[in-house]
Design a protein around this motif. Structure first.
Motif, PDB file in Angstrom:
ATOM      1  N   MET A  72       0.844  -1.210   0.000  1.00 43.02           N
ATOM      2  CA  MET A  72       0.000   0.000   0.000  1.00 43.02           C
ATOM      3  C   MET A  72       0.873   1.252   0.000  1.00 43.02           C
ATOM      4  SD  MET A  72      -2.931   1.191   2.749  1.00 43.02           S
ATOM      5  CE  MET A  72      -3.990  -0.201   2.389  1.00 43.02           C
ATOM      6  N   GLU A  73       0.474   2.233  -0.791  1.00 41.34           N
ATOM      7  CA  GLU A  73       1.199   3.496  -0.826  1.00 41.34           C
ATOM      8  C   GLU A  73       1.071   4.213   0.524  1.00 41.34           C
ATOM      9  OE1 GLU A  73       3.068   4.882  -3.343  1.00 41.34           O
ATOM     10  OE2 GLU A  73       2.859   2.875  -4.203  1.00 41.34           O
ATOM     11  N   PRO A  74       2.056   5.044   0.896  1.00 38.04           N
ATOM     12  CA  PRO A  74       2.027   5.711   2.208  1.00 38.04           C
ATOM     13  C   PRO A  74       0.902   6.735   2.313  1.00 38.04           C
ATOM     14  CG  PRO A  74       3.852   6.532   0.886  1.00 38.04           C
ATOM     15  CD  PRO A  74       3.284   5.350   0.153  1.00 38.04           C
ATOM     16  N   PHE A  75       0.638   7.126   3.549  1.00 43.23           N
ATOM     17  CA  PHE A  75      -0.425   8.068   3.867  1.00 43.23           C
ATOM     18  C   PHE A  75       0.144   9.400   4.328  1.00 43.23           C
ATOM     19  CE2 PHE A  75      -2.679   4.143   3.902  1.00 43.23           C
ATOM     20  CZ  PHE A  75      -4.033   4.414   3.795  1.00 43.23           C
ATOM     21  N   VAL A  76      -0.631  10.469   4.086  1.00 41.81           N
ATOM     22  CA  VAL A  76      -0.381  11.795   4.657  1.00 41.81           C
ATOM     23  C   VAL A  76      -1.391  12.011   5.778  1.00 41.81           C
ATOM     24  CG1 VAL A  76      -0.320  14.282   4.238  1.00 41.81           C
ATOM     25  CG2 VAL A  76       0.433  12.696   2.442  1.00 41.81           C
ATOM     26  N   ILE A  77      -0.913  12.386   6.961  1.00 37.16           N
ATOM     27  CA  ILE A  77      -1.793  12.697   8.085  1.00 37.16           C
ATOM     28  C   ILE A  77      -2.085  14.189   8.077  1.00 37.16           C
ATOM     29  CG2 ILE A  77      -2.069  12.658  10.592  1.00 37.16           C
ATOM     30  CD1 ILE A  77       0.119  10.475  10.644  1.00 37.16           C
ATOM     31  N   ILE A  78      -3.350  14.557   8.205  1.00 33.61           N
ATOM     32  CA  ILE A  78      -3.737  15.964   8.280  1.00 33.61           C
ATOM     33  C   ILE A  78      -4.614  16.156   9.502  1.00 33.61           C
ATOM     34  CG2 ILE A  78      -4.817  17.921   7.109  1.00 33.61           C
ATOM     35  CD1 ILE A  78      -4.446  16.398   4.473  1.00 33.61           C
TER      36      ILE A  78
ATOM     37  N   GLU B  64     -12.917   9.808  -1.462  1.00 32.29           N
ATOM     38  CA  GLU B  64     -12.846   8.452  -2.012  1.00 32.29           C
ATOM     39  C   GLU B  64     -13.654   8.326  -3.298  1.00 32.29           C
ATOM     40  OE1 GLU B  64     -11.894   5.603   1.819  1.00 32.29           O
ATOM     41  OE2 GLU B  64     -13.997   5.948   1.275  1.00 32.29           O
ATOM     42  N   GLU B  65     -14.792   8.984  -3.355  1.00 30.00           N
ATOM     43  CA  GLU B  65     -15.618   8.907  -4.557  1.00 30.00           C
ATOM     44  C   GLU B  65     -14.975   9.619  -5.734  1.00 30.00           C
ATOM     45  OE1 GLU B  65     -19.478  10.377  -3.628  1.00 30.00           O
ATOM     46  OE2 GLU B  65     -20.098   8.573  -2.533  1.00 30.00           O
ATOM     47  N   GLN B  66     -14.303  10.732  -5.441  1.00 33.27           N
ATOM     48  CA  GLN B  66     -13.778  11.551  -6.529  1.00 33.27           C
ATOM     49  C   GLN B  66     -12.386  11.121  -6.983  1.00 33.27           C
ATOM     50  OE1 GLN B  66     -14.431  15.667  -5.786  1.00 33.27           O
ATOM     51  NE2 GLN B  66     -13.583  16.346  -7.735  1.00 33.27           N
ATOM     52  N   TYR B  67     -11.554  10.642  -6.046  1.00 30.46           N
ATOM     53  CA  TYR B  67     -10.149  10.416  -6.381  1.00 30.46           C
ATOM     54  C   TYR B  67      -9.680   8.976  -6.223  1.00 30.46           C
ATOM     55  CZ  TYR B  67     -10.203  15.469  -6.285  1.00 30.46           C
ATOM     56  OH  TYR B  67     -10.514  16.791  -6.527  1.00 30.46           O
ATOM     57  N   LYS B  68     -10.501   8.102  -5.697  1.00 34.54           N
ATOM     58  CA  LYS B  68     -10.174   6.673  -5.620  1.00 34.54           C
ATOM     59  C   LYS B  68      -8.876   6.413  -4.852  1.00 34.54           C
ATOM     60  CE  LYS B  68     -13.736   6.275  -8.292  1.00 34.54           C
ATOM     61  NZ  LYS B  68     -15.052   5.977  -7.713  1.00 34.54           N
ATOM     62  N   VAL B  69      -8.658   7.155  -3.784  1.00 31.82           N
ATOM     63  CA  VAL B  69      -7.532   6.890  -2.897  1.00 31.82           C
ATOM     64  C   VAL B  69      -8.074   6.334  -1.582  1.00 31.82           C
ATOM     65  CG1 VAL B  69      -6.096   8.684  -3.939  1.00 31.82           C
ATOM     66  CG2 VAL B  69      -7.532   9.241  -1.948  1.00 31.82           C
ATOM     67  N   ASN B  70      -7.185   5.876  -0.747  1.00 32.23           N
ATOM     68  CA  ASN B  70      -7.583   5.346   0.560  1.00 32.23           C
ATOM     69  C   ASN B  70      -7.611   6.471   1.588  1.00 32.23           C
ATOM     70  OD1 ASN B  70      -7.686   2.427  -0.063  1.00 32.23           O
ATOM     71  ND2 ASN B  70      -5.517   2.712  -0.498  1.00 32.23           N
TER      72      ASN B  70
ATOM     73  N   ALA C  86       2.323   2.801   6.189  1.00 33.40           N
ATOM     74  CA  ALA C  86       3.453   3.727   6.104  1.00 33.40           C
ATOM     75  C   ALA C  86       2.940   5.165   6.089  1.00 33.40           C
ATOM     76  CB  ALA C  86       4.268   3.449   4.850  1.00 33.40           C
ATOM     77  N   ILE C  87       3.707   6.043   6.707  1.00 34.75           N
ATOM     78  CA  ILE C  87       3.368   7.471   6.741  1.00 34.75           C
ATOM     79  C   ILE C  87       4.480   8.245   6.035  1.00 34.75           C
ATOM     80  CG2 ILE C  87       2.833   9.446   8.201  1.00 34.75           C
ATOM     81  CD1 ILE C  87       0.834   7.127   8.430  1.00 34.75           C
TER      82      ILE C  87
END
Length: 259
Positions: free
Chosen positions: A1-7, A47-53, A80-81
């Motif tokens: 899985m690709e890493p995540f950005v925390i906001i 999720e609906e617009q960009y198909k990311v997690n 991963a972050i």
């Protein structure tokens, strides 16, 4: 899985817009704020617009110990972050002798204590896990503290100073610590009294989309700080050029209610 950005502070305003723009660039997002319902609405939109997690973590960061609980929750996800954006913050307008001490202490917890805690634990995480970026949201008032915004101005001055010194310590490592410094943004952050100040009337609030674009560019660049907009850059430099006794009068006029 690709890493995540925390906001953090991602349920509305700048945090929400940063999430949308980063998702448009195919970043996975972890949304953090108090309001779970609003976070779920942002999650559905993205999720609906960009198909990311998108992962939602509702938590109240005005209680500083919750910053460490948030970190534990993130680690338990086993993902991963790549970046952390410390965007959560509140403001308060009014004469210091009359404003709510309870609100101001919560503001310090949120704007400073939680930000410091999250920055520390994620620096340690990134140093162990191949690097990463932390972007702290400062303010024009980091350079130009206003009367009637006394505690808020002080918290944002802290954020900028803290960010720049920690960034200097980390030079030569694979961890970058950045500061985004917007002026007034057209979001629900502001109270009616804030909107009625001379500052808001003379230096019009900037569209949140424009500020988020600057934030994404800074995160991608991975170095330094960005003051958003030429007017704000010019205003931020006024104290360098203007005697203190004149600067105090200018700041008090700008922070006062429009007549």
């Amino acid at each position: 899985m690709e890493p995540f950005v925390i906001i953090t502070g991602a349920s509305s305003g700048l945090g929400k817009e940063l999430a949308i723009q980063l998702a448009a660039k195919q970043h996975n997002i972890i949304l953090v704020a108090r309001n779970e319902k609003s976070l779920l609405e942002v999650k559905m939109l993205i999720e609906e617009q960009y198909k990311v997690n998108v992962i939602v973590l509702p938590i109240d960061l005005s209680i500083a110990e919750n910053a460490l609980k948030l970190y534990d929750q993130v680690i338990s996800l086993n993902v991963a972050i790549s970046s952390l954006i410390n965007n959560a913050g509140v403001g308060l307008y009014g004469e210091f002798k009359e404003t709510s001490l309870e609100e101001e202490l919560k503001m310090i917890e949120l704007n400073i204590s939680s930000l410091v805690a999250l920055t520390k634990v994620f620096i340690q995480y990134f140093l162990k896990n191949g690097g990463g970026k932390i972007m702290n949201i400062a303010s024009l008032l980091s350079f130009l503290p206003f009367p009637y915004f006394s505690v808020y101005s002080a918290t944002k001055s802290f954020v900028l100073s803290f960010t720049e010194t920690v960034a200097a310590e980390l030079e030569g490592t694979n961890v970058a610590v950045l500061a985004l410094c917007p002026g007034t943004i057209d979001t629900p952050f502001h109270s009616d009294k804030m909107w009625n100040t001379n500052a808001y009337q003379t230096n019009k609030p900037m569209p949140v989309e424009k500020v988020a674009i600057a934030g994404v560019k800074l995160l991608e660049k991975g170095k330094g700080k960005t003051i958003v907009g030429f007017n704000n850059w010019f205003i931020s430099n006024l104290p360098r050029l203007t005697p203190d006794f004149i600067m105090i009068k200018i700041k008090k006029y700008l922070a006062s209610q429009k007549k």
